[in-house]
Design a protein around this motif. Structure first.
Motif, PDB file in Angstrom:
ATOM      1  N   GLU A  58       0.480  -0.805   0.012  1.00 14.58           N
ATOM      2  CA  GLU A  58      -0.252  -0.398   0.439  1.00 14.58           C
ATOM      3  C   GLU A  58       0.774   0.911  -0.348  1.00 14.58           C
ATOM      4  O   GLU A  58       0.661   2.339  -0.756  1.00 14.58           O
ATOM      5  CB  GLU A  58      -0.930   0.067   1.213  1.00 14.58           C
ATOM      6  N   SER A  62       1.291   4.387  -3.057  1.00 18.04           N
ATOM      7  CA  SER A  62       1.292   5.855  -2.724  1.00 18.04           C
ATOM      8  C   SER A  62       2.181   6.454  -2.819  1.00 18.04           C
ATOM      9  O   SER A  62       1.846   7.844  -3.466  1.00 18.04           O
ATOM     10  CB  SER A  62       0.949   5.602  -0.938  1.00 18.04           C
ATOM     11  N   SER A 508      -9.875   0.440   3.184  1.00 13.80           N
ATOM     12  CA  SER A 508      -9.592   1.454   1.766  1.00 13.80           C
ATOM     13  C   SER A 508     -10.720   0.680   1.373  1.00 13.80           C
ATOM     14  O   SER A 508     -10.728  -0.957   0.543  1.00 13.80           O
ATOM     15  CB  SER A 508      -8.421   1.071   0.852  1.00 13.80           C
ATOM     16  N   HIS A 521     -10.068   2.950  -5.449  1.00 13.84           N
ATOM     17  CA  HIS A 521      -9.244   2.796  -4.330  1.00 13.84           C
ATOM     18  C   HIS A 521      -9.262   4.042  -3.413  1.00 13.84           C
ATOM     19  O   HIS A 521      -8.707   5.041  -3.765  1.00 13.84           O
ATOM     20  CB  HIS A 521      -9.035   1.334  -4.099  1.00 13.84           C
ATOM     21  N   LEU A 522     -10.067   4.684  -1.961  1.00 11.89           N
ATOM     22  CA  LEU A 522      -9.396   5.428  -1.582  1.00 11.89           C
ATOM     23  C   LEU A 522      -8.379   5.655  -1.214  1.00 11.89           C
ATOM     24  O   LEU A 522      -7.771   6.968  -1.549  1.00 11.89           O
ATOM     25  CB  LEU A 522     -10.297   5.551  -0.123  1.00 11.89           C
ATOM     26  N   GLN A 523      -7.731   4.664  -1.219  1.00 11.05           N
ATOM     27  CA  GLN A 523      -6.443   5.250  -0.452  1.00 11.05           C
ATOM     28  C   GLN A 523      -5.350   5.967  -2.199  1.00 11.05           C
ATOM     29  O   GLN A 523      -4.177   5.968  -1.632  1.00 11.05           O
ATOM     30  CB  GLN A 523      -5.820   3.433  -0.023  1.00 11.05           C
ATOM     31  N   GLN A 648      -1.094   8.071   5.150  1.00 10.60           N
ATOM     32  CA  GLN A 648      -2.505   8.083   5.778  1.00 10.60           C
ATOM     33  C   GLN A 648      -3.150   7.021   7.244  1.00 10.60           C
ATOM     34  O   GLN A 648      -3.773   6.468   7.130  1.00 10.60           O
ATOM     35  CB  GLN A 648      -2.918   6.322   5.156  1.00 10.60           C
TER      36      GLN A 648
END
Ligand code: FAD
Length: 681
Positions: A58, A62, A508, A521-523, A648
């Protein structure tokens, strides 16, 4: 001896392993002046760490290179447990998922450290002028503590020495059966003596390599591994023990009739020890093997004699453990041997000016696949904080949270490793009366429970200036939880979104862009660029209550004295350089447009026009289903505001009417931009 004129930089990073590179990655994304050096002449090419946990993926995503790791790696989906039956013959006793289903959009994968370092280097290069300077190591560090609290000062001076190519190349041993040189990891293993002093001495004698430079820095990071020179300069210690277990590691292309060789396996033999099988990329398989026979520890727990450990002796151990199955290899890619030590640094920072991260502050066994992940997560925690302070966005008080957040995590890791190592290295119990043996049920249970910890998803930071979470003594008379920040009280209301847990990274789910219906995805919206986010989950704006709360919030945010305007520098900085305001709603997508939302969520720029990437909707997509984020995060019909840190993690959850709480939260550590006059001050 040549000495160049002194340089001034915001940050010096010593060590370009995973921890150092993650720090350089933040520096590159946030644009702070950084120098990163490594005593080795080259990066790693094979061997070393290989397991990437889902949280690490993740994080990679990012920064924009998660897909490279995901595509190139081998994906580990199932763990097979093999144990002796009543006749002492190993049999598969269980299968469990490798990553707990549903905890992340990624699952655990394996790819060797060299490739991971490559992805960092490429990404850093693509967005900054930071380059790793190799064959360079510090020889002296001086600190002026009287300048520590002065934001503009350079309180650290560090002397860097350039090594010759020969000095910067780790010695390899010719060890394979046919006499060819195989890369080994012994030069970095804890069974090998540290060569730092040797390299320094070598450089002193070598006139060619003897050039030096002085660098003045605001901050220094020691990411220089388990033998950390920086740690030694600070006089800090690692606390903990060395254990009795010696492990060998082989990276081979195996030839075997063992049926689960492409699964991750934990194999306990009746009396010959244990093997962990890790299927890898390019048909490789890594075997972690406990050595029991010929390789004995020195007296009194001293280091093992590593000259007795060769790929052949490691393979023979594997053959004994995996019998009656046969295993041999044609290709040996890499190997190493190590003795498990479980230690944590006493301090992770000196005066919040010199920081330590990664193996420099925690060492433990590699087989739970944690070291590289946790090392990178250390600097993932620290990098944005230093960048925000250097850029004058935040005051220095936020830097204290590095040690409070990451040291606790390191201690949890050592506890986990302790339990896991004992269960993995111990002999299986013969029956329930066999108290010295390890119960295989207990082992399975630890595996299942340990998987959540090992995934990195469970990391939870405690109450601090950056996490408005109930601390130990913050319950009010009426039962409300209060977190105290520098005398300001910020009240979180976690019940508005029980699945958005304070201190943890936000889970997410998919949302659609209101303007173009594209699912993400939100992330994926939370790129690592040093910005804070305030996400407003408004619900359905056809409900006049929700619409009016959003309008009031939007007006307050748009006001010239809002935290948004007080702490965001004037142009050329962008309106979202410090805070990104996002809205997620669940009005049917087709019944609304971005212009139904207050302007603060679709800002207008004279040059670029409207910003279409701030408003998202929880609705059915054409091709990728429905993320159901409101349902999955259990968001109240009242909606809520969520503050997300640049990494996050969740700082605050509160009602939409709670603008004042948001303002109080940021006011506790943010600094208004300095006004630049004509004289340039
Ligand atoms: P390092 O990777 O040690 O990097 C330190 C860097 O600093 C090196 O490049 C070194 O050259 C440089 N350096 C050192 N001293 C100086 C100096 N004085 N001046 C300049 N530069 C210096 N972890 C996992 O997460 N998953 C796994 O599956 C896994 N498997 C492993 C298997 C094995 C066999 C081993 C040995 C380790 C494994 N690990 C694993 C652990 C992982 O390799 C380490 O935890 C990780 O590399 C630590 O990263 P780091 O950046 O802190 O330190």
């Amino acid at each position: 001896k040549q000495e160049s004129s002194p340089q001034y930089v915001d940050l010096v990073i010593v060590g370009a392993g995973p921890a150092g590179l993650m720090m350089a990655m933040w520096a590159a994304k946030c644009g702070i002046k950084t120098k990163i050096v490594d005593k080795r002449g080259t990066k790693i090419f094979n061997g070393q760490a290989d397991g990437l946990q889902c949280r690490t993926l993740e994080i990679f995503d990012s920064f924009g290179f998660g897909h490279r790791a995901w595509i190139e790696s081998n994906h580990m989906l199932e763990i097979c447990l093999w144990n002796p039956d009543k006749d002492g013959i190993i049999r598969r006793s269980d299968r469990i998922p490798d990553t707990i289903p549903g905890i992340s959009r990624f699952q655990q994968v394996v790819l060797h450290q060299g490739r991971i370092e490559r992805f960092f280097l490429d990404t850093i290069e693509s967005c900054s002028d930071i380059r790793v300077e190799r064959g360079v190591m510090p020889s002296k560090m001086e600190l002026d503590e009287s300048l520590f609290e002065d934001n503009e000062a350079y309180p650290i001076s560090i002397r860097l020495r350039h090594l010759s190519e020969d000095e910067a190349t780790p010695k390899q041993t010719a060890t394979s059966a046919n006499g060819t040189v195989v890369q080994d990891g012994l030069f970095r293993s804890n069974l090998a003596p540290d060569d730092t002093q040797e390299l320094l001495n070598g450089a002193k004698l070598n006139a060619k390599a003897n050039s030096e430079e002085i660098v003045h820095a605001k901050y220094v990071l020691g990411a220089d591994g388990a033998h950390s020179w920086v740690r030694e300069q600070l006089g800090f210690k690692l606390e903990g023990d060395s254990t009795d277990y010696i492990w060998g590691v082989l990276d081979i292309v195996p030839i075997t009739d063992f049926p689960d060789i492409r699964m991750r396996c934990a194999i306990h033999s009746a009396s010959e020890g244990s093997v962990m099988v890790i299927p890898r990329e390019n048909k490789l398989v890594r075997l972690y093997i406990q050595l029991t026979r010929t390789e004995k520890l020195g007296e009194g727990g001293s280091r093992a004699d590593r000259s007795k450990i060769t790929p052949e002796t490691i393979l023979q151990s594997a053959q004994r453990i995996m019998a009656p199955y046969k295993i041999t290899y044609r290709k040996l890619d890499w190997w190493t041997a190590y003795q498990i030590g479980q230690r944590v640094g006493t301090q992770f920072s000196f005066g919040e000016r010199v920081f330590l991260a990664g193996d420099a502050v925690h060492t433990h066994s590699p087989k739970a696949g944690q070291g590289m992940n946790v090392s990178m997560q250390d600097t993932f925690n620290l990098g944005w904080k230093i960048a925000n302070v250097v850029k004058g966005v935040s005051d220095r008080s936020i830097l204290k949270t590095y040690q409070s957040e990451r040291r606790k995590n390191a201690q949890d890791l050592i506890d986990f490793d302790h339990r896991f190592s004992r269960l993995f290295s111990g002999r299986p119990a013969k029956d329930v009366m066999d108290e010295e043996g390890i119960s295989m049920e207990e082992f399975k249970d630890a595996f299942v429970k340990g998987n959540l910890f090992a995934s990195g998803i469970a990391v939870e930071y405690g109450a601090s200036i950056l996490v408005a979470k109930p601390g130990s003594s913050t319950k009010q008379g009426d039962g409300t939880d209060v977190a105290v920040h520098s005398g300001l009280r910020v009240i979180s209301t976690p019940s508005l979104a029980p699945k958005i847990e304070l201190g943890k990274r936000i889970p997410s789910f998919k949302v659609l862009n209101q303007s173009d219906a594209r699912p993400s995805h939100l992330q994926e919206l939370l790129r690592s660029n040093g910005r804070w986010r305030v996400v407003t989950f408004v619900g359905d704006i056809r409900d006049s209550n929700q619409a009016s709360k959003l309008k009031v919030l939007g007006d307050k945010l748009a006001s010239p004295d809002s935290f948004l305007h007080r702490f965001t520098p004037p142009p050329p900085a962008r309106y979202d350089d410090v805070f990104e305001l996002l809205v997620v709603h669940n009005t049917p997508r087709r019944e609304t447009t971005i212009f139904d939302f207050p302007p603060v969520w679709h800002p207008y720029d004279e040059v670029d026009g409207w910003d279409y990437w701030k408003i998202f909707v929880d609705d059915e997509s054409y091709h990728e289903g429905h993320g159901e984020i409101f349902k999955n995060l259990e968001i109240s019909s009242q909606g809520c505001n969520v503050i997300l840190r640049p990494d996050q993690h969740v700082s605050y959850v509160g009602p939409m009417e709670g603008y004042e709480e948001l303002d109080k939260f940021f006011s506790a550590f943010m600094i208004p931009p300095r006004v630049t006059t004509k004289a340039g001050t």
